[in-house]
Design a protein around this motif. Structure first.
Motif, PDB file in Angstrom:
ATOM      1  N   ILE A 213       0.838  -1.200   0.000  1.00 44.49           N
ATOM      2  CA  ILE A 213       0.000   0.000   0.000  1.00 44.49           C
ATOM      3  C   ILE A 213       0.874   1.252   0.000  1.00 44.49           C
ATOM      4  CG2 ILE A 213      -1.683   1.315   1.354  1.00 44.49           C
ATOM      5  CD1 ILE A 213      -2.827  -1.361   2.301  1.00 44.49           C
ATOM      6  N   ASN A 214       1.997   1.191   0.699  1.00 43.33           N
ATOM      7  CA  ASN A 214       2.880   2.353   0.792  1.00 43.33           C
ATOM      8  C   ASN A 214       3.475   2.742  -0.561  1.00 43.33           C
ATOM      9  OD1 ASN A 214       2.447   2.686   3.524  1.00 43.33           O
ATOM     10  ND2 ASN A 214       4.252   1.514   4.148  1.00 43.33           N
ATOM     11  N   VAL A 215       3.730   1.755  -1.405  1.00 41.64           N
ATOM     12  CA  VAL A 215       4.334   2.051  -2.703  1.00 41.64           C
ATOM     13  C   VAL A 215       3.283   2.243  -3.797  1.00 41.64           C
ATOM     14  CG1 VAL A 215       6.458   0.828  -2.132  1.00 41.64           C
ATOM     15  CG2 VAL A 215       4.588  -0.410  -3.250  1.00 41.64           C
ATOM     16  N   SER A 216       2.003   2.107  -3.435  1.00 40.30           N
ATOM     17  CA  SER A 216       0.925   2.306  -4.406  1.00 40.30           C
ATOM     18  C   SER A 216       0.580   3.795  -4.482  1.00 40.30           C
ATOM     19  CB  SER A 216      -0.310   1.495  -3.994  1.00 40.30           C
ATOM     20  OG  SER A 216      -0.875   2.036  -2.815  1.00 40.30           O
ATOM     21  N   PRO A 217      -0.147   4.221  -5.510  1.00 44.61           N
ATOM     22  CA  PRO A 217      -0.506   5.646  -5.648  1.00 44.61           C
ATOM     23  C   PRO A 217      -1.650   6.069  -4.732  1.00 44.61           C
ATOM     24  CG  PRO A 217      -1.368   4.390  -7.504  1.00 44.61           C
ATOM     25  CD  PRO A 217      -0.527   3.441  -6.707  1.00 44.61           C
ATOM     26  N   ILE A 218      -2.039   5.207  -3.802  1.00 42.41           N
ATOM     27  CA  ILE A 218      -3.136   5.548  -2.874  1.00 42.41           C
ATOM     28  C   ILE A 218      -2.664   6.634  -1.907  1.00 42.41           C
ATOM     29  CG2 ILE A 218      -4.663   4.667  -1.065  1.00 42.41           C
ATOM     30  CD1 ILE A 218      -4.421   1.908  -2.345  1.00 42.41           C
ATOM     31  N   LYS A 219      -3.458   7.676  -1.805  1.00 36.39           N
ATOM     32  CA  LYS A 219      -3.132   8.759  -0.881  1.00 36.39           C
ATOM     33  C   LYS A 219      -3.404   8.330   0.560  1.00 36.39           C
ATOM     34  CE  LYS A 219      -4.217  12.398  -4.241  1.00 36.39           C
ATOM     35  NZ  LYS A 219      -5.063  13.596  -4.520  1.00 36.39           N
ATOM     36  N   LYS A 220      -2.705   8.999   1.475  1.00 38.40           N
ATOM     37  CA  LYS A 220      -2.864   8.649   2.890  1.00 38.40           C
ATOM     38  C   LYS A 220      -4.290   8.900   3.370  1.00 38.40           C
ATOM     39  CE  LYS A 220       1.543   7.913   2.871  1.00 38.40           C
ATOM     40  NZ  LYS A 220       2.066   6.536   2.878  1.00 38.40           N
ATOM     41  N   THR A 221      -4.875  10.014   2.916  1.00 37.68           N
ATOM     42  CA  THR A 221      -6.251  10.329   3.322  1.00 37.68           C
ATOM     43  C   THR A 221      -7.217   9.279   2.810  1.00 37.68           C
ATOM     44  OG1 THR A 221      -5.714  12.688   3.243  1.00 37.68           O
ATOM     45  CG2 THR A 221      -8.041  12.099   3.303  1.00 37.68           C
ATOM     46  N   GLN A 222      -7.031   8.833   1.567  1.00 35.36           N
ATOM     47  CA  GLN A 222      -7.887   7.790   1.009  1.00 35.36           C
ATOM     48  C   GLN A 222      -7.732   6.484   1.782  1.00 35.36           C
ATOM     49  OE1 GLN A 222      -6.434   7.746  -3.027  1.00 35.36           O
ATOM     50  NE2 GLN A 222      -8.029   9.163  -3.762  1.00 35.36           N
ATOM     51  N   ILE A 224      -6.880   6.116   5.007  1.00 31.21           N
ATOM     52  CA  ILE A 224      -7.533   6.234   6.311  1.00 31.21           C
ATOM     53  C   ILE A 224      -9.056   6.177   6.158  1.00 31.21           C
ATOM     54  CG2 ILE A 224      -7.942   7.778   8.272  1.00 31.21           C
ATOM     55  CD1 ILE A 224      -5.241   6.425   8.374  1.00 31.21           C
ATOM     56  N   LEU A 225      -9.584   6.878   5.143  1.00 31.73           N
ATOM     57  CA  LEU A 225     -11.032   6.834   4.911  1.00 31.73           C
ATOM     58  C   LEU A 225     -11.489   5.429   4.533  1.00 31.73           C
ATOM     59  CD1 LEU A 225     -11.663  10.170   2.956  1.00 31.73           C
ATOM     60  CD2 LEU A 225     -12.341   9.623   5.304  1.00 31.73           C
ATOM     61  N   GLY A 226     -10.683   4.730   3.776  1.00 30.39           N
ATOM     62  CA  GLY A 226     -11.021   3.363   3.409  1.00 30.39           C
ATOM     63  C   GLY A 226     -11.055   2.437   4.602  1.00 30.39           C
ATOM     64  N   LYS A 227     -10.259   2.733   5.612  1.00 31.48           N
ATOM     65  CA  LYS A 227     -10.268   1.945   6.836  1.00 31.48           C
ATOM     66  C   LYS A 227     -11.399   2.366   7.780  1.00 31.48           C
ATOM     67  CE  LYS A 227      -6.582  -0.589   6.139  1.00 31.48           C
ATOM     68  NZ  LYS A 227      -6.669  -2.058   6.053  1.00 31.48           N
ATOM     69  N   LEU A 228     -11.786   3.635   7.722  1.00 27.56           N
ATOM     70  CA  LEU A 228     -12.743   4.184   8.679  1.00 27.56           C
ATOM     71  C   LEU A 228     -14.194   3.942   8.279  1.00 27.56           C
ATOM     72  CD1 LEU A 228     -12.355   7.534  10.505  1.00 27.56           C
ATOM     73  CD2 LEU A 228     -14.513   7.074   9.352  1.00 27.56           C
ATOM     74  N   ASN A 361      -8.583  11.944  13.847  1.00 26.13           N
ATOM     75  CA  ASN A 361      -8.311  11.504  12.474  1.00 26.13           C
ATOM     76  C   ASN A 361      -7.151  12.269  11.858  1.00 26.13           C
ATOM     77  OD1 ASN A 361     -10.528   9.487  11.520  1.00 26.13           O
ATOM     78  ND2 ASN A 361     -11.654  11.027  12.676  1.00 26.13           N
ATOM     79  N   GLY A 362      -7.059  13.572  12.153  1.00 27.76           N
ATOM     80  CA  GLY A 362      -5.923  14.341  11.668  1.00 27.76           C
ATOM     81  C   GLY A 362      -4.613  13.830  12.214  1.00 27.76           C
ATOM     82  N   TRP A 363      -4.612  13.492  13.507  1.00 25.47           N
ATOM     83  CA  TRP A 363      -3.410  12.937  14.125  1.00 25.47           C
ATOM     84  C   TRP A 363      -3.067  11.585  13.503  1.00 25.47           C
ATOM     85  CZ3 TRP A 363      -2.823  12.385  20.185  1.00 25.47           C
ATOM     86  CH2 TRP A 363      -1.496  12.037  20.491  1.00 25.47           C
ATOM     87  N   ALA A 364      -4.096  10.756  13.246  1.00 25.72           N
ATOM     88  CA  ALA A 364      -3.849   9.442  12.650  1.00 25.72           C
ATOM     89  C   ALA A 364      -3.239   9.574  11.263  1.00 25.72           C
ATOM     90  CB  ALA A 364      -5.162   8.659  12.576  1.00 25.72           C
ATOM     91  N   ILE A 365      -3.748  10.515  10.456  1.00 26.20           N
ATOM     92  CA  ILE A 365      -3.208  10.716   9.102  1.00 26.20           C
ATOM     93  C   ILE A 365      -1.759  11.207   9.159  1.00 26.20           C
ATOM     94  CG2 ILE A 365      -3.422  12.118   7.013  1.00 26.20           C
ATOM     95  CD1 ILE A 365      -6.457  12.067   7.456  1.00 26.20           C
TER      96      ILE A 365
END
Length: 373
Positions: A213-222, A224-228, A361-365
């Protein structure tokens, strides 16, 4: 949005693939919601009573009958001496002893006064305090009955009297379940949301997929939202099932609108799930995240006002409750269910939840970006 959609599909499939998760998410909380309110009863009944009656008069028998017929006491021991009564307390046979002295009736008739001794087993302080208060109230009522029988009031009573008329608002029947069930439902939703969210990212770390996931083009916000969002949906589903159980089993129908509860629940769950994800970014194993999540939710539940009124806590604890999201949701649930409060009445609670959600959530991101950047 397309990336987020695929992430949500992946998370939901991963969650629903495991049948045990469905049991933990839905069946176990509902069993707890049915059982816990039956045990969490503020009213203490069936207090074991021991009697030591040295008088054996008509008045002493009337007093004993009045106490045992109140519904709060069970006569478990009738001893000849006080020492024998204390042995019954020592053996946990009785919780409270009432000693009636000899010549109780005679003293009451001739001298207008008599003395009784109440000895309480104070190992359980709450039971001792309430049991002592119950029996003192019954004795005072018995004393008033005797005074009413003796005194012949004149046509004009020179002594002023005050008559108190009480009215129970919002909970007329003093039904503790109407008060406890909404709070217990909040506690269960909190435990489900925080524990599953806190394990989410850690599971990716243990499976090794976090590096992909880290090397994929997925943004960090996306990410976290995908997990939440999946756990937000599941937690709202648990809340819905809980409200149905409260209505069917306990007959609890909110005076306010269900939509008010759901609007606040969305902001609340965003905060709680954000806290779980934040803990997940710090933990390295699922065991670590479970233990930390259990510790945090336990503190939240104990300082939520569910079992103990916040006003009776020490000042430092009352300050901590202002930083406890659970206390806000329990208060909102009781306001909506018992008082019929609307969105305007809980606007400050909603603002507080928005603040918690943005913070966690901001802290988590930021923390996830820092650790995997």
């Amino acid at each position: 949005m397309r990336v987020l959609k695929f992430l949500l599909q992946k998370e939901l499939k991963q969650i629903l693939r495991d049948p045990s998760i469905i049991v933990i998410l839905f069946i176990m909380p509902m069993i707890q919601l049915i059982i816990l309110p039956l045990a969490a009863d503020y009213e203490i009944k069936n207090i074991n009573l021991g009697i030591v009656d040295h008088d054996h008069s008509e008045y002493s028998r009337q007093l004993i009958n009045k106490i045992t017929s109140s519904g709060y006491f069970r006569l478990r021991d009738y001893s000849a001496t006080f020492d024998q009564g204390m042995k019954a307390i020592g053996l946990d046979k009785t919780d409270l002893i009432l000693e009636i002295p000899s010549q109780f009736e005679r003293s009451l008739v001739k001298e207008n006064q008599a003395t009784l001794l109440v000895a309480v087993n104070a190992i359980n302080g709450v039971k001792a305090g309430l049991g002592g208060a119950y029996i003192q109230g019954i004795i005072a009522d018995y004393n008033q009955d005797i005074r009413t029988q003796w005194i012949q009031f004149p046509t004009f009573n020179p002594q002023p009297t005050i008559e108190v008329t009480s009215s129970n608002w919002y909970n007329p029947n003093m039904n503790y379940r109407v008060f406890m069930v909404p709070g217990i439902l909040v506690m269960l939703v909190t435990m489900i949301g925080s524990s599953f969210a806190s394990n989410n990212i850690v599971r990716e770390k243990e499976m090794g997929t976090i590096e992909q996931i880290n090397v994929s083009p997925i943004k960090k916000t996306q990410f976290i939202l995908g997990k939440l969002i999946p756990f937000l949906i599941l937690a709202l589903t648990v809340l819905t099932v809980g409200l149905i159980v409260a209505r069917v089993i306990y007959g609890i129908v909110p005076l306010g609108h269900y939509i008010t509860i759901y609007i606040f629940a969305v902001f609340y769950l965003l905060a709680i799930l954000g806290l779980g994800l934040l803990l997940s970014t710090y933990a390295q194993t699922q065991q670590q995240s479970m233990l930390v999540s259990f510790f945090v939710t336990m503190i939240f539940n104990l300082l939520s006002g569910l079992y103990t009124p916040i006003e009776s806590m020490p000042m430092w604890a009352q300050i901590i409750t202002k930083l406890n999201p659970v206390s806000y949701f329990i208060e909102v649930m009781r306001m909506v269910v018992l008082k019929g409060s609307g969105l305007n009445d809980i606007k400050y609670h909603i603002l507080a939840m928005i603040g918690f959600a943005v913070f966690f959530n901001g802290w988590a991101i930021l923390n996830y970006k820092k650790r995997s950047g």
